[in-house]
Design an enzyme around this catalytic site. Structure first.
Site, PDB file in Angstrom:
ATOM      1  N   GLU A 168      -3.771  12.234 -10.554  1.00 23.20           N
ATOM      2  CA  GLU A 168      -4.271  10.926  -9.649  1.00 23.20           C
ATOM      3  C   GLU A 168      -5.781  10.596 -10.326  1.00 23.20           C
ATOM      4  OE1 GLU A 168      -5.405   9.713  -5.083  1.00 23.20           O
ATOM      5  OE2 GLU A 168      -4.179  11.576  -5.353  1.00 23.20           O
ATOM      6  N   ASN A 217     -14.255  12.003  -2.455  1.00 27.37           N
ATOM      7  CA  ASN A 217     -14.369  11.222  -1.626  1.00 27.37           C
ATOM      8  C   ASN A 217     -13.504  11.158  -0.339  1.00 27.37           C
ATOM      9  OD1 ASN A 217     -12.143  10.777  -3.103  1.00 27.37           O
ATOM     10  ND2 ASN A 217     -12.072   8.808  -3.397  1.00 27.37           N
ATOM     11  N   CYS A 219     -10.471   5.237  -5.374  1.00 31.55           N
ATOM     12  CA  CYS A 219      -9.827   4.847  -6.715  1.00 31.55           C
ATOM     13  C   CYS A 219      -8.512   3.526  -6.550  1.00 31.55           C
ATOM     14  CB  CYS A 219      -8.827   5.708  -7.436  1.00 31.55           C
ATOM     15  SG  CYS A 219      -7.429   6.803  -6.018  1.00 31.55           S
TER      16      CYS A 219
END
Length: 453
Positions: free
Chosen positions: A229, A133, A263
């Site tokens: 992450e 992304n 996220c």
């Protein structure tokens, strides 16, 4: 490699075998001590030059990011500039990083004849694995701190994002960096993933991606530092005294920018009953203003990264509707495009209340009390960020202290950055801390020299 819509061939890369991956890792390892001994300012200068080249190649990079991952060209340009700023800040922070001096007699019973010098040593070879992304920004956030601290890097981009990552690395290789210091790895995760993370010459893994993959990496690496992450199910808590117009603006932006493929996107709203109806109606009005179409047209909502992602989001929506959720707006699909969807009256029995969709769907969970808000927020396996909307700052701090998340935003959407802020995930949302200084610290270890005077 094709565009996110599959209509345009953007370029080709070869898939590397385990033998080729091993050769790349060996090269990174063989030059690491030489790179470690580079003058610190010379390493920083290389990063500054890299940032300059990224800006020079901004249009080419933005074009590739836009077409490869379906991001509007304006957002893609912004990612390139943001990345250059991140790299420059990392170079400056790396130069400022200092060791420490400790006196022996500052501890009771210690000797004044002892003096300790604490220095930071690079870990060695850092494996950096980036997501689709933000294929340039999130890659550079791993690579730059590794390089400035004297580590060499093995970089594995996401499959959808490989060409953007390749352009970024080509810009780095135009500087005076020794070519072996950065190794660009391509290949299927199913074929080379385990080989990479368990290779004996890899001294650290920094990964951004799914929780499932991150957990598998943590189990397999053992005895080396890992920074992860991972996913999120970021809640927005809307209290009855909230400024609803402000909350609506922030929630819509936080939930639907880049079609929710972040996220840090707001992925559920917990709202007190007294204001729930007003909030839903205001959200509906704003969501209906969002444009839907192609990333080439700068549409607010564009195709998701692939058909499987769209299938999953649609599945979550349909399951919720079947169990009684009300569609306030949306619930339409065309190919990989999911229209922005607002689901009201979502409850704990629905998967969309707990699972991370990574798409443009926002569930509304109505609650009676603040205590119920905290309970539902903390029942999630994830703990990345949360937003609290209220005019009572003291109340926000009290509630924020009870939330099991890495960051709490007051009267604003959840988001990453600015990039020098610490970025932390609790529970299944991550391991370790990022942000420029934190990333630098994670890629070094203390080494102690004791002088006996």
């Amino acid at each position: 490699m094709y565009s996110v819509t599959g209509e345009t061939e953007l370029g080709k890369v070869s898939l590397m075998s385990q033998d080729e991956v091993n050769q790349a890792i060996q090269k990174a390892d063989s030059i690491q001590k030489h790179w470690k001994n580079y003058n610190l300012h010379d390493r920083a200068k290389i990063l500054h030059d890299w940032a300059d080249r990224l800006v020079e190649k901004q249009e080419d990079l933005a074009f590739m990011i836009s077409h490869e991952v379906g991001k509007g060209i304006a957002a893609a340009r912004k990612e390139v500039v943001r990345t250059a700023d991140l790299i420059r800040y990392t170079a400056e922070e790396g130069v400022r990083a200092q060791g420490d001096i400790m006196r022996g007699d500052s501890f009771k019973g210690g000797s004044s004849s002892k003096l300790a010098m604490v220095e930071q040593e690079p870990l060695g070879v850092v494996l950096a694995i980036s997501p689709f992304n933000y294929p340039v920004n999130l890659a550079a956030s791993k690579i730059a701190p590794a390089l400035v601290t004297g580590n060499t890097v093995v970089f594995k981009p996401a499959s959808q994002g490989t060409l953007s990552g390749k352009l970024m690395i080509e810009a780095l290789l135009e500087t005076n960096i020794p070519k072996e210091v950065i190794q660009f790895i391509t290949g299927k995760g199913s074929e080379i993933g385990d080989f990479l993370v368990t290779h004996p010459k890899i001294n650290m893994v920094t990964f951004t991606g799914s929780t499932k993959t991150g957990q598998a990496i943590a189990e397999k690496t053992r005895m080396i530092p890992v920074v992860l992450e991972l996913g999120g199910k970021d809640p927005a808590l809307v209290l009855k005294d909230a400024d609803l117009d402000l909350a609506v603006k922030q929630i819509v932006s936080g939930a639907f920018s880049y079609s929710g493929q972040r996220c840090t996107a707001i992925k559920r709203v917990l709202v007190q009953n007294e204001i729930a109806e007003d909030l839903v109606q205001k959200l509906k009005v704003e969501i209906e203003k969002l444009t839907v179409g192609s990333y080439k047209e700068e549409a607010d909502i564009s195709p998701l990264i692939n058909e499987q992602a769209a299938d999953y989001v649609e599945e979550l929506i349909q399951e919720a509707v079947e169990k009684g959720a009300r569609v306030a707006v949306g619930n339409k699909r065309k190919e990989n495009i999911i229209h922005p969807t607002l689901l009201d009256f979502v409850n704990e029995d629905m998967r969309v209340a707990w699972e991370e969709p990574f798409g443009p769907v926002l569930p509304i969970i109505r609650v009676q009390t603040e205590k119920e808000m905290i309970k539902l927020a903390n029942l999630s396996e994830y703990g990345l960020q949360a937003s609290i909307f209220t005019k009572d700052v003291q109340k926000a701090i009290e509630l924020g202290a009870e939330l099991e998340v890495g960051s709490v935003q007051l009267n604003a959407k959840t988001e990453r950055g600015p990039d020098h802020f610490p970025f932390i995930g609790a529970k299944s949302s991550g391991l370790g801390s990022q942000g420029v200084r934190r990333s630098i610290e994670s890629m070094t270890r203390d080494k102690l020299f004791v002088l006996n005077l």
